[in-house]
Write a protein that holds these residues in place. Structure first.
Motif, PDB file in Angstrom:
ATOM      1  N   ALA A  29      -8.645  23.185  79.478  1.00 39.22           N
ATOM      2  CA  ALA A  29      -9.502  24.287  79.928  1.00 39.22           C
ATOM      3  C   ALA A  29     -10.991  23.939  79.924  1.00 39.22           C
ATOM      4  O   ALA A  29     -11.681  24.138  80.931  1.00 39.22           O
ATOM      5  CB  ALA A  29      -9.256  25.520  79.061  1.00 39.22           C
ATOM      6  N   GLN A  30     -11.494  23.410  78.805  1.00 43.28           N
ATOM      7  CA  GLN A  30     -12.937  23.222  78.677  1.00 43.28           C
ATOM      8  C   GLN A  30     -13.487  22.215  79.685  1.00 43.28           C
ATOM      9  O   GLN A  30     -14.582  22.410  80.235  1.00 43.28           O
ATOM     10  CB  GLN A  30     -13.287  22.793  77.239  1.00 43.28           C
ATOM     11  CG  GLN A  30     -12.989  23.847  76.190  1.00 43.28           C
ATOM     12  CD  GLN A  30     -13.637  25.179  76.487  1.00 43.28           C
ATOM     13  OE1 GLN A  30     -14.786  25.247  76.972  1.00 43.28           O
ATOM     14  NE2 GLN A  30     -12.930  26.263  76.211  1.00 43.28           N
ATOM     15  N   SER A  31     -12.733  21.134  79.937  1.00 40.91           N
ATOM     16  CA  SER A  31     -13.207  20.154  80.921  1.00 40.91           C
ATOM     17  C   SER A  31     -13.223  20.774  82.322  1.00 40.91           C
ATOM     18  O   SER A  31     -14.119  20.472  83.132  1.00 40.91           O
ATOM     19  CB  SER A  31     -12.330  18.906  80.904  1.00 40.91           C
ATOM     20  OG  SER A  31     -10.989  19.218  81.257  1.00 40.91           O
ATOM     21  N   GLN A  32     -12.245  21.641  82.611  1.00 33.97           N
ATOM     22  CA  GLN A  32     -12.234  22.338  83.896  1.00 33.97           C
ATOM     23  C   GLN A  32     -13.437  23.261  84.007  1.00 33.97           C
ATOM     24  O   GLN A  32     -14.109  23.294  85.040  1.00 33.97           O
ATOM     25  CB  GLN A  32     -10.947  23.148  84.043  1.00 33.97           C
ATOM     26  CG  GLN A  32      -9.715  22.326  84.285  1.00 33.97           C
ATOM     27  CD  GLN A  32      -8.520  23.211  84.581  1.00 33.97           C
ATOM     28  OE1 GLN A  32      -8.305  23.647  85.707  1.00 33.97           O
ATOM     29  NE2 GLN A  32      -7.740  23.492  83.544  1.00 33.97           N
ATOM     30  N   PHE A  33     -13.693  24.015  82.946  1.00 39.80           N
ATOM     31  CA  PHE A  33     -14.829  24.939  82.965  1.00 39.80           C
ATOM     32  C   PHE A  33     -16.130  24.197  83.244  1.00 39.80           C
ATOM     33  O   PHE A  33     -16.966  24.659  84.027  1.00 39.80           O
ATOM     34  CB  PHE A  33     -14.941  25.689  81.631  1.00 39.80           C
ATOM     35  CG  PHE A  33     -13.775  26.596  81.324  1.00 39.80           C
ATOM     36  CD1 PHE A  33     -12.872  26.957  82.320  1.00 39.80           C
ATOM     37  CD2 PHE A  33     -13.570  27.083  80.045  1.00 39.80           C
ATOM     38  CE1 PHE A  33     -11.798  27.794  82.043  1.00 39.80           C
ATOM     39  CE2 PHE A  33     -12.499  27.921  79.755  1.00 39.80           C
ATOM     40  CZ  PHE A  33     -11.620  28.268  80.752  1.00 39.80           C
TER      41      PHE A  33
END
Length: 241
Positions: free
Chosen positions: A213-217
């Protein structure tokens, strides 16, 4: 002397004609460039909305993943129906369709060279590289989603049980089902859900959502920042004309 003067006048006339022709060609190219710049702004504004919605959707998916993981370790799994509304945010996949129509047209036709502002050109090229990196990553995540979330769901959940108890779909059934029989379908559907929430592949898929999630965000937020930067430059260029 008269002949020399006449020749000079002819040469001057030719030079003026060439200058006017060059000026006309430059104006034509500038007109085409401005048309492309306007179209790029429209595309980028559309992509700006796309990334904002994608970011919101992915954040809802992460929230749903946390809810399911917490429930996975809950002592009272008979209440699984309570988390069912979050299933759509968790399990629905939506491809990211970026509007690169104008940019791709300019690249394929060689018209990207018409952009006189090098900063705009460089930022557009860098934005395209970021888009491609995001989409390549999304292809990997989509394969994982299909294998780990969609696959186990289709194997474990008997969707006909859900269909029968769904009030919006119940009128399709040609006979009136007694309450006792409805309860049987409901209980079976609930048992399927509990089996799913404890399935190794399904849980691995949920854990994968939290890891990625965080890398996508960060990628989506970076795309938004770059889009805003390009839009500012494009509008400034358009206003300078």
């Amino acid at each position: 002397m008269y002949a020399i003067g006449e020749i000079i006048l002819v040469v001057i006339g030719i030079l003026i004609a060439l200058q006017i022709n060059n000026w006309n060609e430059e104006r034509k190219e500038r007109t085409i460039e401005l048309s492309y710049l306007n179209r790029l702004v429209i595309d980028l504004e559309e992509n700006k909305t796309l990334w904002q919605k994608t970011l919101q959707r992915k954040k809802k998916q992460l929230d749903a993943a946390h809810i399911f993981l917490n429930f996975r370790f809950s002592k009272n799994q008979d209440t699984i129906i309570k988390i069912l509304p979050h299933f759509q945010n968790l399990g629905t996949w939506k491809d990211i369709n970026i509007n690169q129509v104008t940019f791709n047209e300019m690249v394929s036709s060689g018209s990207l060279n018409l952009i006189s502002n090098d900063s705009i050109k460089i930022k557009l090229l860098n934005l395209d590289k970021l888009y491609k990196a995001i989409l390549n990553n999304q292809d990997v995540l989509k394969a994982e989603h299909n294998d780990r979330l969609h696959g186990p769901t289709m194997k474990i959940i008997n969707t006909s049980n859900a269909f029968v108890i769904d009030p919006n779909q119940r009128n399709v059934i040609k006979r009136k089902l007694p309450q006792e029989e409805m309860g049987i379908y409901f209980n079976q559907f609930q048992r399927d859900l509990i089996t799913l929430i404890n399935d190794k592949e399904f849980i691995n898929g949920i854990v994968g959502i939290t890891y990625n999630a965080q890398s996508q965000f960060r990628s989506f937020e970076e795309a938004l920042v770059r889009i805003n930067d390009v839009i500012v430059l494009l509008k400034k260029e358009l206003n300078n004309d």
